[in-house]
Design a protein around this motif. Structure first.
Motif, short mmCIF file in Angstrom:
data_model
loop_
_atom_site.label_atom_id
_atom_site.label_comp_id
_atom_site.label_asym_id
_atom_site.label_seq_id
_atom_site.Cartn_x
_atom_site.Cartn_y
_atom_site.Cartn_z
N TYR A 10 95.77 -42.72 -111.28
CA TYR A 10 95.96 -42.47 -109.87
C TYR A 10 95.95 -43.78 -109.08
O TYR A 10 96.82 -44.04 -108.27
CB TYR A 10 94.85 -41.55 -109.34
N THR A 193 94.54 -38.07 -83.20
CA THR A 193 95.18 -36.77 -83.38
C THR A 193 94.13 -35.81 -83.92
O THR A 193 93.17 -36.25 -84.57
CB THR A 193 96.33 -36.85 -84.41
N GLU A 196 90.35 -30.79 -83.60
CA GLU A 196 88.89 -30.72 -83.57
C GLU A 196 88.26 -31.68 -82.57
O GLU A 196 87.06 -31.66 -82.37
CB GLU A 196 88.32 -30.99 -84.98
N LEU A 197 89.10 -32.52 -81.94
CA LEU A 197 88.53 -33.59 -81.12
C LEU A 197 88.53 -33.24 -79.63
O LEU A 197 89.53 -32.78 -79.09
CB LEU A 197 89.32 -34.88 -81.34
N ILE A 209 84.26 -31.96 -82.60
CA ILE A 209 83.45 -33.18 -82.43
C ILE A 209 84.09 -34.00 -81.30
O ILE A 209 85.23 -33.73 -80.90
CB ILE A 209 83.40 -34.06 -83.71
N ARG A 210 83.34 -34.97 -80.79
CA ARG A 210 83.93 -35.83 -79.75
C ARG A 210 84.81 -36.90 -80.40
O ARG A 210 84.58 -37.33 -81.52
CB ARG A 210 82.83 -36.46 -78.88
N SER A 212 85.78 -40.24 -81.10
CA SER A 212 85.07 -41.53 -81.04
C SER A 212 85.91 -42.72 -81.53
O SER A 212 85.80 -43.82 -81.01
CB SER A 212 83.78 -41.45 -81.86
N ASN A 213 86.77 -42.47 -82.52
CA ASN A 213 87.50 -43.60 -83.14
C ASN A 213 88.32 -44.41 -82.14
O ASN A 213 88.41 -45.63 -82.25
CB ASN A 213 88.46 -43.10 -84.22
N SER A 257 94.74 -42.95 -85.57
CA SER A 257 93.54 -42.71 -86.35
C SER A 257 93.56 -41.25 -86.74
O SER A 257 93.46 -40.36 -85.89
CB SER A 257 92.32 -43.03 -85.49
N SER A 261 96.30 -38.20 -94.48
CA SER A 261 95.95 -37.88 -95.87
C SER A 261 96.75 -36.68 -96.37
O SER A 261 97.92 -36.53 -96.05
CB SER A 261 94.44 -37.68 -95.95
N LYS A 262 96.09 -35.81 -97.16
CA LYS A 262 96.82 -34.75 -97.86
C LYS A 262 96.73 -33.39 -97.18
O LYS A 262 97.23 -32.39 -97.70
CB LYS A 262 96.26 -34.63 -99.28
N LYS A 290 91.42 -45.42 -97.91
CA LYS A 290 92.49 -45.31 -98.90
C LYS A 290 93.80 -44.76 -98.33
O LYS A 290 94.87 -45.29 -98.63
CB LYS A 290 92.02 -44.45 -100.08
N PRO A 291 93.78 -43.73 -97.48
CA PRO A 291 95.08 -43.17 -97.04
C PRO A 291 95.82 -43.98 -95.97
O PRO A 291 96.77 -43.51 -95.38
CB PRO A 291 94.70 -41.79 -96.48
N PHE A 312 95.70 -45.54 -89.34
CA PHE A 312 94.44 -45.62 -90.08
C PHE A 312 93.94 -44.23 -90.41
O PHE A 312 94.14 -43.29 -89.64
CB PHE A 312 93.37 -46.33 -89.24
N ASN A 315 88.62 -40.92 -90.91
CA ASN A 315 87.18 -41.10 -91.03
C ASN A 315 86.77 -42.38 -90.29
O ASN A 315 87.41 -43.42 -90.47
CB ASN A 315 86.77 -41.17 -92.51
N PRO A 316 85.73 -42.29 -89.48
CA PRO A 316 85.41 -43.40 -88.58
C PRO A 316 85.22 -44.76 -89.25
O PRO A 316 85.72 -45.76 -88.76
CB PRO A 316 84.10 -42.94 -87.92
N1 LIG Z 1 92.94 -33.97 -100.96
C1 LIG Z 1 92.56 -35.14 -100.43
N2 LIG Z 1 91.84 -35.11 -99.31
C2 LIG Z 1 91.45 -36.26 -98.73
C3 LIG Z 1 91.78 -37.49 -99.34
C4 LIG Z 1 92.55 -37.49 -100.52
O1 LIG Z 1 92.87 -38.53 -101.09
N3 LIG Z 1 92.91 -36.29 -101.02
N4 LIG Z 1 91.34 -38.64 -98.76
C5 LIG Z 1 90.14 -38.56 -97.99
C6 LIG Z 1 89.92 -39.78 -97.32
S1 LIG Z 1 89.48 -41.05 -98.32
C7 LIG Z 1 90.00 -39.91 -95.96
S2 LIG Z 1 89.57 -41.42 -95.25
C8 LIG Z 1 90.42 -38.85 -95.10
C9 LIG Z 1 91.53 -39.32 -94.15
O2 LIG Z 1 91.92 -38.29 -93.39
P1 LIG Z 1 93.06 -38.33 -92.33
O3 LIG Z 1 93.50 -39.70 -92.07
O4 LIG Z 1 94.06 -37.37 -92.72
O5 LIG Z 1 92.29 -37.91 -91.03
P2 LIG Z 1 91.94 -36.46 -90.49
O6 LIG Z 1 92.16 -35.49 -91.55
O7 LIG Z 1 92.64 -36.29 -89.22
O8 LIG Z 1 90.42 -36.64 -90.22
C10 LIG Z 1 89.50 -37.04 -91.19
C11 LIG Z 1 88.10 -36.98 -90.61
O9 LIG Z 1 87.98 -37.92 -89.56
C12 LIG Z 1 87.63 -37.28 -88.34
N5 LIG Z 1 88.35 -37.92 -87.23
C13 LIG Z 1 89.65 -38.03 -87.09
N6 LIG Z 1 89.96 -38.67 -85.95
C14 LIG Z 1 88.80 -38.94 -85.33
C15 LIG Z 1 88.45 -39.57 -84.11
N7 LIG Z 1 89.38 -40.06 -83.28
N8 LIG Z 1 87.14 -39.68 -83.80
C16 LIG Z 1 86.21 -39.19 -84.65
N9 LIG Z 1 86.48 -38.60 -85.83
C17 LIG Z 1 87.75 -38.46 -86.15
C18 LIG Z 1 88.08 -35.86 -88.53
O10 LIG Z 1 87.42 -34.97 -87.69
C19 LIG Z 1 87.80 -35.63 -90.00
O11 LIG Z 1 86.45 -35.34 -90.20
O12 LIG Z 1 90.92 -37.77 -95.83
C20 LIG Z 1 90.13 -37.39 -96.99
N10 LIG Z 1 90.72 -36.24 -97.57
#
Ligand SMILES: Nc1nc2c(c(=O)[nH]1)N[C@H]1C(S)=C(S)[C@@H](COP(=O)(O)OP(=O)(O)OC[C@H]3O[C@@H](n4cnc5c(N)ncnc54)[C@H](O)[C@@H]3O)O[C@H]1N2
Ligand code: MOO
Ligand SMILES: [Mg+2]
Length: 416
Positions: A10, A193, A196-197, A209-210, A212-213, A257, A261-262, A290-291, A312, A315-316
């Motif tokens: 992978y 985006t 949930e925000l 959640i609020r 924050s990013n 932000s 991801s998937k 990673k994503p 990006f 995840n924060p």
């Molecule tokens: N099946 C898989 N799932 C996930 C993978 C993967 O490889 N396969 N990667 C994980 C990893 S590592 C990450 S990092 C996250 C990335 O997710 P996304 O970029 O798609 O982001 P979201 O799904 O929109 O949100 C992820 C997480 O972050 C919170 N979030 C988003 N924006 C904000 C913001 N502005 N302020 C605060 N928090 C925010 C959101 O609520 C989610 O909890 O994906 C994993 N999954």
């Protein structure tokens, strides 16, 4: 055939941190030059050479309060000098009429004509219009800061592409540069985006959640003197497309932000593709982040340059570290700052990280015998933003190893 991927296979498909960095730096963008008031230029990058408008110092300048005499008179044996007058700072140059006499001369004043030695008041006795010294020797040009000693007229005092600090502000002022040319800032929008925000001032429902990013990114960009706009878009493909299309028109740089991801609602890569933003890579061999998706849209019309998109992961901690690791150097290169992050720190304890990924380890820093010591801060993964408060930096642990030992030195990304 098995559809299960091993960790090894992978991570083979992922762009390495080094490759990602190279691609990003190869896609820096020149945003041009603007002129600003010199006093508002701290933190900007200078885009002109600053030259000396005159010699520094501009005249033979007295550097001690005392008397100015001719060395020749002293060498003839004269120790008591009749005072002809006073040479103040800010007054035109006087002439020592009789070279056996002296002129009282103040710090910052022009050295009187015919004099070449200054003796400070502490070594004199002044009585009845005479200054008497009790010295065996004097040195030519003692207590005189000679014209042009520091810099000559037309010397380059500050080369272009210098990061402006308080030191440069003083030099601008002294050469009369009330306006200076600096690298223009890109127009940046930071977009979150997700359904949930909610806004900071709102009370989230149980499933929300609020946001924050976005504010973390705003602050990280303020460190670079960039004032970014912000926006929020819900997880709806049509809305995303319309809004992002208009942002691509209006801004030079788009920072996203989340939604890369998937997940079923991770629409950003698809939407960017639909809007002809060229993907330069998606997914980096790193944790967190990673994503991460990076791309650009080349704009042909008029003089406008490429639009750059950093998407990006949501995840924060992923957003945070990716901004430090990728956006910062891209921006520095874009504005012409030849800045290479050479910061390093010593790992304070053994650390184990199994996956074949570059790991950005949160650490607390401390100085010890002139060395920077990094102590790992245990967190609950990239969603744990409260943990960042206890950290000062990330230590970059390479992807080709799992066992990191106490005393090893690694590159550092600091944010304090
Ligand atoms: N099946 C898989 N799932 C996930 C993978 C993967 O490889 N396969 N990667 C994980 C990893 S590592 C990450 S990092 C996250 C990335 O997710 P996304 O970029 O798609 O982001 P979201 O799904 O929109 O949100 C992820 C997480 O972050 C919170 N979030 C988003 N924006 C904000 C913001 N502005 N302020 C605060 N928090 C925010 C959101 O609520 C989610 O909890 O994906 C994993 N999954
Ligand atoms: O890359 Mo993700 O950031 O590990 O959580
Ligand atoms: Mg997602």
């Amino acid at each position: 055939m098995s559809f299960l991927h091993t960790q090894e296979s992978y991570s083979m498909n992922l762009t390495t941190v080094k490759e990602a960095t190279t691609i990003i730096l190869n896609n820096s963008v020149n945003f041009g030059i603007e002129e600003v008031d010199f006093i508002n230029s701290v933190g900007r990058v200078l885009k002109e050479d600053i030259v000396a408008d005159r010699d520094f110092p501009p005249f033979n300048r007295v550097s001690m309060d005392g008397i100015a005499i001719a060395e020749e008179a002293f060498n003839k044996g004269i120790r008591s000098f009749k005072i002809e007058g006073i040479q103040a700072a800010g007054s035109p140059q006087l002439t020592l009429k009789n070279t056996n006499n002296c002129i009282e001369a103040m710090t910052g004043a022009m050295l009187p004509i015919n004099s070449d030695v200054v003796i400070q008041y502490e070594l004199l006795e002044i009585k009845d219009g005479f200054a008497t010294v009790n010295l065996d020797t004097v040195k030519s040009f003692q207590n005189i800061h000679k014209k042009g000693l520091d810099r000559k007229q037309n010397d380059v005092l500050i080369p272009k592409n210098t990061l402006i600090s308080a030191a440069e502000i003083g030099v601008f002022a002294t050469v009369g540069k009330s306006k200076v040319k600096v690298a223009k800032q890109p127009k940046v929008i930071i977009v979150s985006t997700g359904n949930e925000l909610v806004e900071v001032s709102e009370t989230p429902a149980e499933y929300q959640i609020r946001r924050s990013n976005v504010y973390t990114l705003v602050s990280l960009l303020e460190n670079l003197q960039i004032k970014a706009d912000t926006a929020h878009i819900l997880d709806d493909k049509k809305t995303l497309e319309t809004k992002i299309a208009s942002f691509l028109n209006e801004y030079d740089v788009l920072l996203f932000s989340g939604a890369v991801s998937k997940g079923k609602f991770d629409f950003i890569p698809e939407v960017l593709d639909n809007l002809d933003v060229e993907k330069l890579f998606h997914k980096v061999k790193q944790r967190p982040g990673k994503p991460f998706w990076f791309g650009k849209k080349t704009v042909v019309e008029r003089s406008r340059s490429a639009k750059t998109v950093f998407a990006f992961p949501g995840n924060p901690v992923s957003t945070f570290v990716s901004c430090l690791k990728y956006f910062y150097p891209w921006y520095n290169k874009s504005i012409g700052l030849n800045f290479e992050n050479k910061q390093e720190a010593v790992l304070s304890e053994d650390f184990y990280f199994k996956p074949n990924l570059t790991y950005f380890l949160q650490v607390k820093l401390q100085q010890e015998n002139g060395k920077l010591i990094a102590t790992p801060i245990a967190g609950k993964g990239s969603g744990d933003l409260t943990n960042l408060v206890d950290s000062d930096a990330f230590l970059e642990l390479p992807d080709d190893n799992s066992n990191f030992t106490k005393g090893q030195v690694f590159p550092l990304l600091t944010f304090r």
